[in-house]
Design a protein around this motif. Structure first.
Motif, PDB file in Angstrom:
ATOM      1  N   ARG A 425       0.224   7.301   7.234  1.00 17.79           N
ATOM      2  CA  ARG A 425       1.475   7.544   5.899  1.00 17.79           C
ATOM      3  C   ARG A 425       1.204   5.467   5.893  1.00 17.79           C
ATOM      4  NH1 ARG A 425       6.618  10.823   7.420  1.00 17.79           N
ATOM      5  NH2 ARG A 425       5.113  12.569   7.357  1.00 17.79           N
ATOM      6  N   TRP A 426       1.065   5.548   4.098  1.00 17.12           N
ATOM      7  CA  TRP A 426       1.682   4.015   3.666  1.00 17.12           C
ATOM      8  C   TRP A 426       1.922   4.188   2.634  1.00 17.12           C
ATOM      9  CZ3 TRP A 426      -3.015   7.330   5.149  1.00 17.12           C
ATOM     10  CH2 TRP A 426      -3.819   7.226   5.658  1.00 17.12           C
ATOM     11  N   LEU A 427       2.075   3.102   2.226  1.00 20.12           N
ATOM     12  CA  LEU A 427       2.850   2.122   1.566  1.00 20.12           C
ATOM     13  C   LEU A 427       2.559   1.612   0.643  1.00 20.12           C
ATOM     14  CD1 LEU A 427       6.354   2.557   0.128  1.00 20.12           C
ATOM     15  CD2 LEU A 427       6.779   0.537   1.583  1.00 20.12           C
ATOM     16  N   HIS A 428       2.910   1.561  -0.801  1.00 22.68           N
ATOM     17  CA  HIS A 428       1.724   1.109  -1.975  1.00 22.68           C
ATOM     18  C   HIS A 428       3.208  -0.282  -2.716  1.00 22.68           C
ATOM     19  CE1 HIS A 428      -2.110   3.176  -1.673  1.00 22.68           C
ATOM     20  NE2 HIS A 428      -1.168   4.022  -0.924  1.00 22.68           N
ATOM     21  N   LEU A 429       2.787  -0.618  -2.772  1.00 22.80           N
ATOM     22  CA  LEU A 429       3.640  -1.730  -3.411  1.00 22.80           C
ATOM     23  C   LEU A 429       2.486  -2.632  -4.941  1.00 22.80           C
ATOM     24  CD1 LEU A 429       6.439  -3.416  -1.316  1.00 22.80           C
ATOM     25  CD2 LEU A 429       6.599  -1.364  -2.525  1.00 22.80           C
ATOM     26  N   THR A 430       3.322  -2.402  -6.313  1.00 25.21           N
ATOM     27  CA  THR A 430       1.931  -3.204  -7.358  1.00 25.21           C
ATOM     28  C   THR A 430       3.564  -4.130  -7.583  1.00 25.21           C
ATOM     29  OG1 THR A 430       1.103  -1.324  -7.180  1.00 25.21           O
ATOM     30  CG2 THR A 430       1.372  -2.814  -9.045  1.00 25.21           C
ATOM     31  N   ALA A 431       3.234  -5.212  -8.383  1.00 26.19           N
ATOM     32  CA  ALA A 431       3.775  -5.747  -9.272  1.00 26.19           C
ATOM     33  C   ALA A 431       2.673  -6.363 -10.688  1.00 26.19           C
ATOM     34  CB  ALA A 431       4.127  -7.179  -8.322  1.00 26.19           C
ATOM     35  N   ARG A 432       3.151  -6.533 -11.531  1.00 24.51           N
ATOM     36  CA  ARG A 432       1.587  -6.620 -12.368  1.00 24.51           C
ATOM     37  C   ARG A 432       2.788  -7.763 -13.826  1.00 24.51           C
ATOM     38  NH1 ARG A 432      -2.687  -4.993 -15.915  1.00 24.51           N
ATOM     39  NH2 ARG A 432      -2.271  -4.781 -17.706  1.00 24.51           N
ATOM     40  N   ASN A 433       2.288  -8.898 -14.127  1.00 18.95           N
ATOM     41  CA  ASN A 433       2.856  -9.565 -15.146  1.00 18.95           C
ATOM     42  C   ASN A 433       2.230  -8.917 -16.167  1.00 18.95           C
ATOM     43  OD1 ASN A 433       2.382 -12.329 -17.276  1.00 18.95           O
ATOM     44  ND2 ASN A 433       4.129 -12.099 -15.458  1.00 18.95           N
ATOM     45  N   LEU A 434       3.036  -8.979 -17.286  1.00 20.15           N
ATOM     46  CA  LEU A 434       2.647  -7.784 -18.712  1.00 20.15           C
ATOM     47  C   LEU A 434       2.401  -8.933 -20.032  1.00 20.15           C
ATOM     48  CD1 LEU A 434       5.889  -5.117 -18.936  1.00 20.15           C
ATOM     49  CD2 LEU A 434       3.780  -4.889 -17.796  1.00 20.15           C
ATOM     50  N   ASP A 435       2.827  -9.879 -19.773  1.00 24.89           N
ATOM     51  CA  ASP A 435       2.044 -10.919 -20.308  1.00 24.89           C
ATOM     52  C   ASP A 435       0.576 -11.109 -19.240  1.00 24.89           C
ATOM     53  OD1 ASP A 435       4.115 -11.182 -21.535  1.00 24.89           O
ATOM     54  OD2 ASP A 435       5.252 -12.816 -21.241  1.00 24.89           O
ATOM     55  N   SER A 436       0.195 -11.679 -18.738  1.00 25.55           N
ATOM     56  CA  SER A 436      -1.083 -12.749 -17.806  1.00 25.55           C
ATOM     57  C   SER A 436      -1.961 -11.065 -17.604  1.00 25.55           C
ATOM     58  CB  SER A 436      -0.691 -13.343 -17.096  1.00 25.55           C
ATOM     59  OG  SER A 436      -0.204 -12.817 -15.491  1.00 25.55           O
ATOM     60  N   GLY A 437      -1.213 -10.220 -17.465  1.00 22.10           N
ATOM     61  CA  GLY A 437      -2.381  -8.715 -16.945  1.00 22.10           C
ATOM     62  C   GLY A 437      -2.140  -8.947 -15.794  1.00 22.10           C
ATOM     63  N   THR A 438      -1.747 -10.039 -14.866  1.00 24.89           N
ATOM     64  CA  THR A 438      -2.513  -9.982 -13.561  1.00 24.89           C
ATOM     65  C   THR A 438      -1.445  -8.581 -12.425  1.00 24.89           C
ATOM     66  OG1 THR A 438      -2.002 -12.865 -13.811  1.00 24.89           O
ATOM     67  CG2 THR A 438      -2.303 -11.850 -11.685  1.00 24.89           C
ATOM     68  N   ILE A 439      -2.201  -8.040 -11.469  1.00 21.74           N
ATOM     69  CA  ILE A 439      -1.828  -7.185 -10.515  1.00 21.74           C
ATOM     70  C   ILE A 439      -2.009  -7.690  -9.129  1.00 21.74           C
ATOM     71  CG2 ILE A 439      -2.315  -5.346 -10.075  1.00 21.74           C
ATOM     72  CD1 ILE A 439      -3.068  -3.953 -12.899  1.00 21.74           C
ATOM     73  N   THR A 440      -0.744  -7.657  -8.287  1.00 16.88           N
ATOM     74  CA  THR A 440      -0.603  -7.943  -7.790  1.00 16.88           C
ATOM     75  C   THR A 440      -0.500  -6.315  -6.533  1.00 16.88           C
ATOM     76  OG1 THR A 440      -0.102 -10.325  -7.364  1.00 16.88           O
ATOM     77  CG2 THR A 440       0.741  -9.037  -5.330  1.00 16.88           C
ATOM     78  N   HIS A 441      -1.258  -6.014  -5.653  1.00 13.76           N
ATOM     79  CA  HIS A 441      -1.690  -4.331  -5.461  1.00 13.76           C
ATOM     80  C   HIS A 441      -0.995  -4.847  -3.946  1.00 13.76           C
ATOM     81  CE1 HIS A 441      -1.252  -0.008  -4.855  1.00 13.76           C
ATOM     82  NE2 HIS A 441      -1.670  -0.701  -3.812  1.00 13.76           N
ATOM     83  N   ARG A 442      -0.642  -4.154  -3.232  1.00  9.80           N
ATOM     84  CA  ARG A 442      -0.249  -4.242  -1.352  1.00  9.80           C
ATOM     85  C   ARG A 442      -0.137  -2.613  -0.921  1.00  9.80           C
ATOM     86  NH1 ARG A 442      -1.266  -8.437  -2.469  1.00  9.80           N
ATOM     87  NH2 ARG A 442      -1.042 -10.120  -1.920  1.00  9.80           N
ATOM     88  N   ARG A 443      -1.095  -2.338  -0.026  1.00  5.43           N
ATOM     89  CA  ARG A 443      -0.792  -0.901   1.064  1.00  5.43           C
ATOM     90  C   ARG A 443      -0.548  -1.323   2.435  1.00  5.43           C
ATOM     91  NH1 ARG A 443      -5.233   2.517   2.698  1.00  5.43           N
ATOM     92  NH2 ARG A 443      -4.130   4.607   2.676  1.00  5.43           N
ATOM     93  N   SER A 444       0.501  -0.764   2.475  1.00  9.43           N
ATOM     94  CA  SER A 444       0.546  -1.116   4.299  1.00  9.43           C
ATOM     95  C   SER A 444       1.017   0.103   4.390  1.00  9.43           C
ATOM     96  CB  SER A 444       2.076  -1.603   3.591  1.00  9.43           C
ATOM     97  OG  SER A 444       2.944  -1.767   5.549  1.00  9.43           O
ATOM     98  N   PHE A 445       0.449   0.252   6.012  1.00 14.10           N
ATOM     99  CA  PHE A 445       0.163   0.815   6.985  1.00 14.10           C
ATOM    100  C   PHE A 445       2.130   0.859   7.758  1.00 14.10           C
ATOM    101  CE2 PHE A 445      -0.864   2.372  11.392  1.00 14.10           C
ATOM    102  CZ  PHE A 445      -0.888   3.986  10.823  1.00 14.10           C
ATOM    103  N   VAL A 446       2.259   2.311   7.986  1.00 16.23           N
ATOM    104  CA  VAL A 446       3.887   2.479   7.920  1.00 16.23           C
ATOM    105  C   VAL A 446       3.845   3.712   9.278  1.00 16.23           C
ATOM    106  CG1 VAL A 446       4.827   1.993   5.955  1.00 16.23           C
ATOM    107  CG2 VAL A 446       3.944   4.800   6.361  1.00 16.23           C
ATOM    108  N   ASN A 447       2.402   4.406   9.490  1.00 17.14           N
ATOM    109  CA  ASN A 447       2.769   5.042  10.675  1.00 17.14           C
ATOM    110  C   ASN A 447       1.411   4.673  11.477  1.00 17.14           C
ATOM    111  OD1 ASN A 447       4.253   7.244  12.183  1.00 17.14           O
ATOM    112  ND2 ASN A 447       2.324   8.428  11.323  1.00 17.14           N
TER     113      ASN A 447
END
Length: 447
Positions: A425-447
């Motif tokens: 199982r994995w947990l996905h976390l995403t953050a995006r700045n709508l002005d700059s378009g920069t996306i930060t995505h993290r996928r974490s193994f949780v099991n």
């Protein structure tokens, strides 16, 4: 006629002759002469005509006669130098001599034995009880300065303390030696017997720290609601925060009744904003300092500046429409991340920012991969409902969870979802700045 107390030579004569009695002999005779037969020679007796008057006789006070021949004032029995007022003009007869009264009056207790005060009080001597007494200690039940006042009502307000209710004060005695009293019938309840402005019948003056009416209540709680204003918090043991100390229904724990213009719970908030969202209904616009046009004052999420939520049937911003937008009529092939129109479009959650950008989560079941899905952030123009922006959130090769969380606030996008297969199982976390378009995505193994 010679004075009975003077001695002069005497010649005793008969028809035949005369006998001369010398001074010495006469003195010897006079020393044993006792005309009233009281056992005292007339030389020592101040009144040899009355057998009840002689040195050592029992003195009967206040009759004006010096029975014991001590030449003391017959109206000052206790010898304190004062006589009862009614005997100020009286004289004392001692022998053939009248002694005028030279002592002042004002002695209310002239008996030799002092009166008995209340139990536990200090011993008082008779000579200390008269109008010239330097002090009259209160609460002992004896009027030492003879002013006739109740010894348990020092301030003279007509009230005594509870502990002295029904106790009389000895203020003197009659001619037969019986004690005279006063008091004992005054009402009790005086909580300060040194101030005649304080007793149970006095009007209360609030906020001065004085319990004028002796009710024992807090002087800073005029409405008796158990709270004092913040101005008097340091002087009281009661909780503070009372914003109206004239109304017992107004205090911090009262239940607020909105729209009556009264701040019952003293929270200082506008009485025309029941949901505390900062806006008031239009009908109260003239009564409130807040902006108006709140279309639902029972829901804090509904007000004119609220952000609408996609597919929410409520009119959050009070513009007259629910601003909802269905997804079934969207042309999904406009998105280059989709090869074909999705068989199923699943909106798991939605939100919006101050620029009216809406966000949806879409499942692309056209992918041939196992459980393939592309979570997309789709932006729509608030007015035209046309697609404004989108971005691929992540690529999911495995199955994904229904527990999706997407939020857009101000200039940022935040999202979270789960992905799983039979082993992991994995947990996905995403953050995006709508002005700059920069996306930060993290996928974490949780099991």
């Amino acid at each position: 006629m010679p004075n009975q107390h003077s001695l002069v030579p005497i010649i005793l004569c008969t028809l035949a002759s005369c006998t001369w009695i010398s001074d010495a002999r006469l003195t010897e005779k006079s020393q044993i002469l006792d005309r009233d037969n009281d056992g005292i020679p007339f030389k020592e007796d101040c009144n040899d005509e009355d057998e009840t008057i002689y040195p050592g006789a029992t003195e009967i006070f206040y009759d004006g006669i010096d029975q014991n021949c001590d030449r003391a004032n017959d109206f000052d029995q206790d010898g304190d130098g004062r006589v009862p007022t009614e005997f100020v003009d009286s004289t004392t007869t001692t022998g053939n001599e009248e002694l005028p009264n030279l002592l002042p009056g004002g002695d209310c207790w002239d008996l030799p034995d002092p009166p008995t005060g209340v139990e536990g009080s200090a011993t008082v001597q008779s000579v200390d009880i008269n109008s010239g007494a330097a002090d009259d200690p209160p609460y002992d039940g004896i009027d030492q300065n003879c002013d006739g006042k109740d010894d348990f009502d020092v301030d003279g307000d007509g009230y005594v303390g509870d502990e002295y209710a029904g106790i009389e004060t000895i203020i003197g005695h009659d001619t037969d030696g019986n004690a005279l009293t006063t008091g004992g019938d005054l009402p009790s309840g005086d909580c300060n017997d040194l101030n005649n402005a304080i007793n149970i019948d006095q009007p209360e003056s609030w906020y001065n720290g004085i319990d004028e009416n002796c009710d024992g209540l807090d002087d800073y709680d005029a409405d008796f609601d158990g709270y004092v204003s913040n101005d008097y918090a340091e002087f009281s043991e009661l909780p503070s925060g009372d914003c109206d100390d004239t109304d017992e229904t107004i205090h911090p724990d009262a239940i607020e009744s909105y729209y009556d213009g009264v701040d019952q719970n003293c929270d200082g908030l506008d009485d025309y904003d029941a949901d505390l969202d900062g806006f008031t209904p239009s009908q109260y616009a003239s009564l409130s300092t807040l902006p108006s046009e709140d279309c639902d004052d029972a829901d804090p999420e509904v007000y004119p500046e609220a952000i609408e939520i996609l597919n929410d049937e409520r009119d959050l911003d009070c513009d007259g429409t629910a601003d909802s937008m269905a997804l079934f009529d969207i042309e999904w092939t406009n998105f280059d991340v989709l090869s074909t129109t999705p068989i199923r479009v699943e909106q798991l959650t939605a939100s919006a920012n101050d620029d009216a950008v809406y966000v949806a989560f879409l499942e692309d079941v056209s992918s041939t991969s196992n459980g393939g899905a592309n979570p997309l952030a789709i932006g729509f123009n608030f007015t035209t409902r046309e697609i404004d922006t989108y971005f691929n959130w992540a690529t999911i090769p495995s199955q994904y969870t229904d527990g999706i969380s997407i939020t857009v606030r101000d200039t940022d996008f935040f999202g979270a979802f789960g992905e799983y297969n039979s082993q992991d199982r994995w947990l996905h976390l995403t953050a995006r700045n709508l002005d700059s378009g920069t996306i930060t995505h993290r996928r974490s193994f949780v099991n």
